[in-house]
Scaffold this motif. Sequence first.
Motif, short mmCIF file in Angstrom:
data_model
loop_
_atom_site.label_atom_id
_atom_site.label_comp_id
_atom_site.label_asym_id
_atom_site.label_seq_id
_atom_site.Cartn_x
_atom_site.Cartn_y
_atom_site.Cartn_z
N GLY A 210 0.81 -1.22 0.00
CA GLY A 210 0.00 0.00 0.00
C GLY A 210 0.84 1.26 0.00
N GLN A 211 0.20 2.38 0.27
CA GLN A 211 0.84 3.69 0.13
C GLN A 211 2.06 3.87 1.05
N ASN A 212 2.03 3.31 2.24
CA ASN A 212 3.21 3.40 3.10
C ASN A 212 4.19 2.27 2.83
N GLY A 213 3.62 1.10 2.51
CA GLY A 213 4.47 -0.06 2.24
C GLY A 213 5.41 0.19 1.06
N VAL A 214 4.87 0.80 0.01
CA VAL A 214 5.70 0.99 -1.19
C VAL A 214 6.86 1.94 -0.90
N GLU A 215 6.62 2.93 -0.03
CA GLU A 215 7.71 3.87 0.31
C GLU A 215 8.81 3.15 1.09
N LEU A 216 8.39 2.35 2.09
CA LEU A 216 9.38 1.62 2.87
C LEU A 216 10.16 0.65 1.96
N LYS A 217 9.42 -0.01 1.09
CA LYS A 217 10.06 -0.96 0.18
C LYS A 217 11.07 -0.24 -0.73
N ASN A 218 10.67 0.89 -1.26
CA ASN A 218 11.60 1.64 -2.12
C ASN A 218 12.84 2.09 -1.36
N ASN A 219 12.64 2.45 -0.09
CA ASN A 219 13.80 2.89 0.70
C ASN A 219 14.76 1.74 0.97
N ILE A 220 14.18 0.55 1.21
CA ILE A 220 15.06 -0.63 1.42
C ILE A 220 15.85 -0.90 0.13
N LYS A 221 15.13 -0.81 -1.00
CA LYS A 221 15.81 -1.04 -2.28
C LYS A 221 16.96 -0.05 -2.45
N GLU A 222 16.67 1.20 -2.13
CA GLU A 222 17.69 2.24 -2.32
C GLU A 222 18.91 1.97 -1.45
N TYR A 223 18.64 1.51 -0.21
CA TYR A 223 19.74 1.20 0.72
C TYR A 223 20.62 0.10 0.13
N TRP A 224 19.97 -0.92 -0.41
CA TRP A 224 20.72 -2.05 -0.98
C TRP A 224 21.44 -1.63 -2.27
N TRP A 225 20.71 -0.94 -3.14
CA TRP A 225 21.25 -0.58 -4.46
C TRP A 225 22.46 0.33 -4.32
N LYS A 226 22.32 1.34 -3.45
CA LYS A 226 23.45 2.27 -3.29
C LYS A 226 24.64 1.58 -2.65
N PHE A 227 24.38 0.70 -1.67
CA PHE A 227 25.46 -0.04 -1.03
C PHE A 227 26.23 -0.82 -2.08
N MET A 228 25.48 -1.50 -2.96
CA MET A 228 26.15 -2.34 -3.95
C MET A 228 26.83 -1.49 -5.03
N THR A 229 26.08 -0.60 -5.65
CA THR A 229 26.60 0.02 -6.87
C THR A 229 27.38 1.32 -6.64
N ARG A 230 27.15 1.96 -5.48
CA ARG A 230 27.92 3.20 -5.25
C ARG A 230 29.12 2.96 -4.36
N LEU A 231 28.95 2.07 -3.38
CA LEU A 231 30.07 1.84 -2.46
C LEU A 231 31.10 0.88 -3.04
N HIS A 232 30.73 0.24 -4.15
CA HIS A 232 31.69 -0.68 -4.77
C HIS A 232 31.88 -0.24 -6.22
N GLU A 233 33.04 0.30 -6.49
CA GLU A 233 33.32 0.79 -7.85
C GLU A 233 33.19 -0.31 -8.88
N ASN A 234 33.43 -1.57 -8.42
CA ASN A 234 33.44 -2.68 -9.38
C ASN A 234 32.13 -3.46 -9.40
N ILE A 235 31.03 -2.82 -8.94
CA ILE A 235 29.71 -3.47 -9.06
C ILE A 235 28.78 -2.55 -9.85
N VAL A 236 28.15 -3.12 -10.88
CA VAL A 236 27.19 -2.34 -11.67
C VAL A 236 25.85 -3.06 -11.66
#
Length: 527
Positions: free
Chosen positions: A38-64
């Motif tokens: 729902g409306q709050n669930g999707v925001e929390l879910k997107n934030n979790i995704k962002e946490y994971w995505w940035k950790f992988m692709t920004r904190l590791h130069e060799n991960i795309v």
Amino acid sequence: MAQQEDSLKKIISHCKEYGFIFPSSEIYDGLAAVYDYGQNGVELKNNIKEYWWKFMTRLHENIVGIDAAIFMHPKTWEASGHVSAFNDPLIDNRDSKKRYRADNLIEEYRDKLYAKIDKEVEKAAKRFGDKFNKEQFLSTNEHVLKTQAEIDELTARYDKALNSNDLEELRQIIIDKEIVCPISGTKNWTEVRQFNLMFQTKMGSVSDEQSTIYLRPETAQGIFVNYLNVQKTGRMKIPFGIAQIGKAFRNEIVARQFIFRMREFEQMEMQFFIKPGTEMRWFKYWKTMRRKWHEALGFGTDNYRFHDHEKLAHYANAATDIEFNFPMGFREVEGIHSRTDFDLGQHQKYSGKKIQYFDPEMNESYVPYVIETSIGLDRMFLSILSASYCEEEIKGDDGKTDKRVVLRIPPALAPVKVAVLPLVKKDGLPEIAEKLMKDLMYRFDCRYEEKDTIGKRYRRQDAIGTPFCVTVDYDTLKDNTVTVRYRDDMRQERIAIDKVADLVSANCDLNNILKHLADEDIALPEE
Ligand code: ATP
């Protein structure tokens, strides 16, 4: 046990009441093990995704990252082994007509034996008080030793049956241990059969041209089939990783425990390509890294543990789960697997294309080895909700004892960061609040609320985990200050209206957690 089920039930109804998760197509009475956010669930879910995505692709130069299609050529699943081996052993009870996973029935029986030992320990600890020596008790008590011997014997038999795919032996264990159906209470079991978990559909509009295709049961294969594309176009040098977030589908035999086991779910997977022979070092490295990622959310290190696998999947030479302390006990939230060169090797064989890496240092080509980190987004969501959910007794506005439900979600992940509340709907207060809202809304997820008493509005924001409420009142007209009310300790303080954005930013910025992780210098372990 009853208490655990109770707390999961509370989370499920809270999720529905506050717009986090709804049963899918609920007006038609829902669809088993499928849920909508729902409306709050999707925001929390997107934030979790962002946490994971940035950790992988920004904190590791060799991960795309990539985003591959859900439909894939059917040969993909032959090559990966899913057509022949992505099975669960199922068994039916003839009286209740209920279907179970045979392995689950045996594991639950074994869990009961473990619980029996825990009970003995608890009883003895009470009896002996300060003098109680747990180690000694476990190694000498007659009842405990007998139960432990049964566990050991059962585990050996069970592992052997699983490893050799011996379905008759699995059934025999169920018969020998007199395991009954929880619904009918009888031991009237069918044979054990293998059940493939992949959903099938047809592609193509003309029936004789149609071919069977599958809904992907994991996102990983989309990465493997794109290995060459990414390596070449990104000029990637080993070691490097490819990350992906996407839907996966499994026709689970027994889907239960809310979003823990769904038939349509989302995975966040990263495949890390390495030189053969270095896999144990990288396996250890990613174990440490991923655990730190979880722990950085601040739910307490005791809530996580590793569970190293004894039975390995057909593609792995080492595997571990990161387990989280869910309301129903410690369960897998993420798997880390050393997948060897199995997948790339199989795709090379089935496609007839060379899938290799030319290593300039070694001056030779090889099929890279792979370490996989695979986390269920929905399970991660459930872990956050269950660790955040708190019921508290507080003093109400009238001095009487009141109750509040608060979600102590890490502020950086909270669906709404700040709620802007005019004290009353008149005297120019809504206009100031709306102006503040306009200043904040392009930077943070904000809510504006003017209905009900301030107390009720605070309670509603607590229930969705909003870290800050900002109240515009009559003093604001005089001195341009507002009341900031903190979610966790309900503290209130006056600050200048133009300082609100800085306060929210300092406390809710995901980059603070990422920075902390980036500062941890983790070396690649030695052999
Ligand atoms: P389990 O043993 O619980 O069935 P698994 O070992 O089969 O899980 P993997 O194939 O390793 O799971 O998938 C990686 C991750 O995907 C898991 O750690 C989990 O978080 C998530 N996952 C797997 N199956 C489901 C499901 N049916 N519903 C929700 N998440 C799932």
